[in-house]
Design an enzyme around this catalytic site. Sequence first.
Site, PDB file in Angstrom:
ATOM      1  N   PHE A   1      -1.435  -5.605  -8.987  1.00  0.00           N
ATOM      2  CA  PHE A   1      -0.027  -5.277  -9.230  1.00  0.00           C
ATOM      3  C   PHE A   1       0.776  -5.648  -7.987  1.00  0.00           C
ATOM      4  O   PHE A   1       0.218  -6.085  -6.972  1.00  0.00           O
ATOM      5  CB  PHE A   1       0.119  -3.777  -9.570  1.00  0.00           C
ATOM      6  CG  PHE A   1      -0.280  -2.866  -8.445  1.00  0.00           C
ATOM      7  CD1 PHE A   1       0.654  -2.394  -7.537  1.00  0.00           C
ATOM      8  CD2 PHE A   1      -1.606  -2.481  -8.283  1.00  0.00           C
ATOM      9  CE1 PHE A   1       0.279  -1.560  -6.483  1.00  0.00           C
ATOM     10  CE2 PHE A   1      -1.988  -1.637  -7.242  1.00  0.00           C
ATOM     11  CZ  PHE A   1      -1.040  -1.182  -6.340  1.00  0.00           C
TER      12      PHE A   1
ATOM     13  N   LYS B   1     -11.354  -5.730  -5.127  1.00  0.00           N
ATOM     14  CA  LYS B   1     -10.192  -5.333  -4.316  1.00  0.00           C
ATOM     15  C   LYS B   1     -10.445  -3.952  -3.713  1.00  0.00           C
ATOM     16  O   LYS B   1     -10.095  -3.690  -2.554  1.00  0.00           O
ATOM     17  CB  LYS B   1      -8.913  -5.315  -5.180  1.00  0.00           C
ATOM     18  CG  LYS B   1      -7.683  -4.867  -4.398  1.00  0.00           C
ATOM     19  CD  LYS B   1      -6.415  -4.732  -5.222  1.00  0.00           C
ATOM     20  CE  LYS B   1      -5.297  -4.104  -4.393  1.00  0.00           C
ATOM     21  NZ  LYS B   1      -4.119  -3.695  -5.163  1.00  0.00           N
TER      22      LYS B   1
ATOM     23  N   ARG C   1      -5.698   0.429   0.487  1.00  0.00           N
ATOM     24  CA  ARG C   1      -5.814   1.701  -0.252  1.00  0.00           C
ATOM     25  C   ARG C   1      -7.266   2.176  -0.240  1.00  0.00           C
ATOM     26  O   ARG C   1      -7.541   3.363  -0.040  1.00  0.00           O
ATOM     27  CB  ARG C   1      -5.316   1.491  -1.700  1.00  0.00           C
ATOM     28  CG  ARG C   1      -5.421   2.728  -2.593  1.00  0.00           C
ATOM     29  CD  ARG C   1      -4.527   2.644  -3.812  1.00  0.00           C
ATOM     30  NE  ARG C   1      -3.153   2.420  -3.404  1.00  0.00           N
ATOM     31  CZ  ARG C   1      -2.554   1.220  -3.402  1.00  0.00           C
ATOM     32  NH1 ARG C   1      -3.185   0.153  -3.829  1.00  0.00           N
ATOM     33  NH2 ARG C   1      -1.317   1.090  -2.969  1.00  0.00           N
TER      34      ARG C   1
ATOM     35  N   LYS D   1      -2.169   1.747  -8.866  1.00  0.00           N
ATOM     36  CA  LYS D   1      -2.698   2.640  -7.820  1.00  0.00           C
ATOM     37  C   LYS D   1      -3.642   3.659  -8.444  1.00  0.00           C
ATOM     38  O   LYS D   1      -4.717   3.944  -7.906  1.00  0.00           O
ATOM     39  CB  LYS D   1      -1.553   3.432  -7.165  1.00  0.00           C
ATOM     40  CG  LYS D   1      -0.696   2.687  -6.195  1.00  0.00           C
ATOM     41  CD  LYS D   1       0.287   3.700  -5.590  1.00  0.00           C
ATOM     42  CE  LYS D   1       1.249   3.080  -4.619  1.00  0.00           C
ATOM     43  NZ  LYS D   1       2.175   4.074  -4.043  1.00  0.00           N
TER      44      LYS D   1
ATOM     45  N   ASP E   1       1.687   6.215  -0.045  1.00  0.00           N
ATOM     46  CA  ASP E   1       2.820   5.327   0.190  1.00  0.00           C
ATOM     47  C   ASP E   1       2.287   4.085   0.882  1.00  0.00           C
ATOM     48  O   ASP E   1       1.504   4.177   1.827  1.00  0.00           O
ATOM     49  CB  ASP E   1       3.906   5.998   1.038  1.00  0.00           C
ATOM     50  CG  ASP E   1       5.238   5.275   0.897  1.00  0.00           C
ATOM     51  OD1 ASP E   1       5.651   5.011  -0.259  1.00  0.00           O
ATOM     52  OD2 ASP E   1       5.856   4.938   1.915  1.00  0.00           O
TER      53      ASP E   1
HETATM   54  P1  ITT Z   1       4.512   5.484  -6.357  1.00  0.00           P
HETATM   55  O1  ITT Z   1       5.020   6.073  -7.633  1.00  0.00           O
HETATM   56  O2  ITT Z   1       3.102   5.886  -6.046  1.00  0.00           O
HETATM   57  O3  ITT Z   1       5.430   5.706  -5.165  1.00  0.00           O
HETATM   58  P2  ITT Z   1       5.242   2.676  -6.031  1.00  0.00           P
HETATM   59  O4  ITT Z   1       4.838   1.449  -6.803  1.00  0.00           O
HETATM   60  O5  ITT Z   1       6.702   3.016  -5.955  1.00  0.00           O
HETATM   61  O6  ITT Z   1       4.407   3.898  -6.636  1.00  0.00           O
HETATM   62  P3  ITT Z   1       5.178   2.589  -3.124  1.00  0.00           P
HETATM   63  O7  ITT Z   1       6.372   3.476  -3.024  1.00  0.00           O
HETATM   64  O8  ITT Z   1       4.005   2.898  -2.269  1.00  0.00           O
HETATM   65  O9  ITT Z   1       4.600   2.555  -4.612  1.00  0.00           O
HETATM   66  O10 ITT Z   1       5.713   1.113  -2.937  1.00  0.00           O
HETATM   67  C1  ITT Z   1       4.981   0.118  -2.377  1.00  0.00           C
HETATM   68  C2  ITT Z   1       5.397  -1.237  -2.877  1.00  0.00           C
HETATM   69  O11 ITT Z   1       4.381  -2.110  -2.402  1.00  0.00           O
HETATM   70  C3  ITT Z   1       5.425  -1.373  -4.401  1.00  0.00           C
HETATM   71  O12 ITT Z   1       6.330  -2.388  -4.777  1.00  0.00           O
HETATM   72  C4  ITT Z   1       4.027  -1.792  -4.730  1.00  0.00           C
HETATM   73  O13 ITT Z   1       3.984  -2.587  -5.889  1.00  0.00           O
HETATM   74  C5  ITT Z   1       3.626  -2.590  -3.491  1.00  0.00           C
HETATM   75  N1  ITT Z   1       2.201  -2.336  -3.246  1.00  0.00           N
HETATM   76  C6  ITT Z   1       1.628  -1.181  -2.810  1.00  0.00           C
HETATM   77  N2  ITT Z   1       0.294  -1.285  -2.801  1.00  0.00           N
HETATM   78  C7  ITT Z   1       0.018  -2.534  -3.238  1.00  0.00           C
HETATM   79  C8  ITT Z   1      -1.172  -3.225  -3.499  1.00  0.00           C
HETATM   80  O14 ITT Z   1      -2.373  -2.651  -3.358  1.00  0.00           O
HETATM   81  N3  ITT Z   1      -1.074  -4.477  -3.927  1.00  0.00           N
HETATM   82  C9  ITT Z   1       0.125  -5.057  -4.110  1.00  0.00           C
HETATM   83  N4  ITT Z   1       1.288  -4.472  -3.934  1.00  0.00           N
HETATM   84  C10 ITT Z   1       1.245  -3.210  -3.500  1.00  0.00           C
END
Ligand code: ITT
Length: 190
Positions: free
Chosen positions: A142, A165, A171, A13, A66
């Site tokens: 990811f 992407k 995002r 991210k 999120d």
């Molecule tokens: P934070 O520390 O920012 O919260 P996180 O990975 O825990 O990071 P989220 O709580 O937003 O992020 O969880 C979202 C889930 O969806 C997480 O498993 C991510 O890997 C997945 N995800 C979010 N955005 C994605 C993307 O652009 N491509 C693939 N998977 C994504």
Amino acid sequence: MRKIWFATGNPGKLKEVQEKFSKYGIVVEQLIAPYPEIQADTLAEVVESGLSWLWGEHGKPVIIDDSGLFIDSQKGFPGVYSAYVHKTLGCQGIIQLMKGASDMKANFQCCAGYMNEDGDVTLAVGRVDGTIILEMRGDGGFGYDPIFVPAGHDRTFAEMSLEEKNKLSHRARAFEMLAEKLELNRNDAP
Ligand code: ITT
């Protein structure tokens, strides 16, 4: 150069948002501050609660994001549970779940939030539609990127470059809207 803190533990991210905001001359720096993610029905509620926790802890302007994967035939699951499902079952868990499904439609959603030095919150959302595939393809990105093909394309997000992407993802759309709302094009923007 202006600077914005991004509270995230997810390096994928961070890279995407850094690339997106670099065109406004803004440096996005990671804030390691694992805020409690409440169990809520919407991404926006998680963002609002995260921001107010961060305000109490750090008191500086910050952005958070999120996101989640919402699968039509699973009534939007994993949705707000995306992080937990990915951590426990991974992409393979979704592949197992979707075996035999006839409708592979899904979408990614992102809610981005910014809190300024006065505690005012600005939210922006983005969404991209696509389909789930039953094999993992690609090494980039990811999370669920290897099993998600955005509509109008034949490669997964994990098979695309970050720049590619970042032109069409949930995002990218959320942060473009956030940049517009915060008027990041202006020189005196945060
Ligand atoms: P934070 O520390 O920012 O919260 P996180 O990975 O825990 O990071 P989220 O709580 O937003 O992020 O969880 C979202 C889930 O969806 C997480 O498993 C991510 O890997 C997945 N995800 C979010 N955005 C994605 C993307 O652009 N491509 C693939 N998977 C994504």
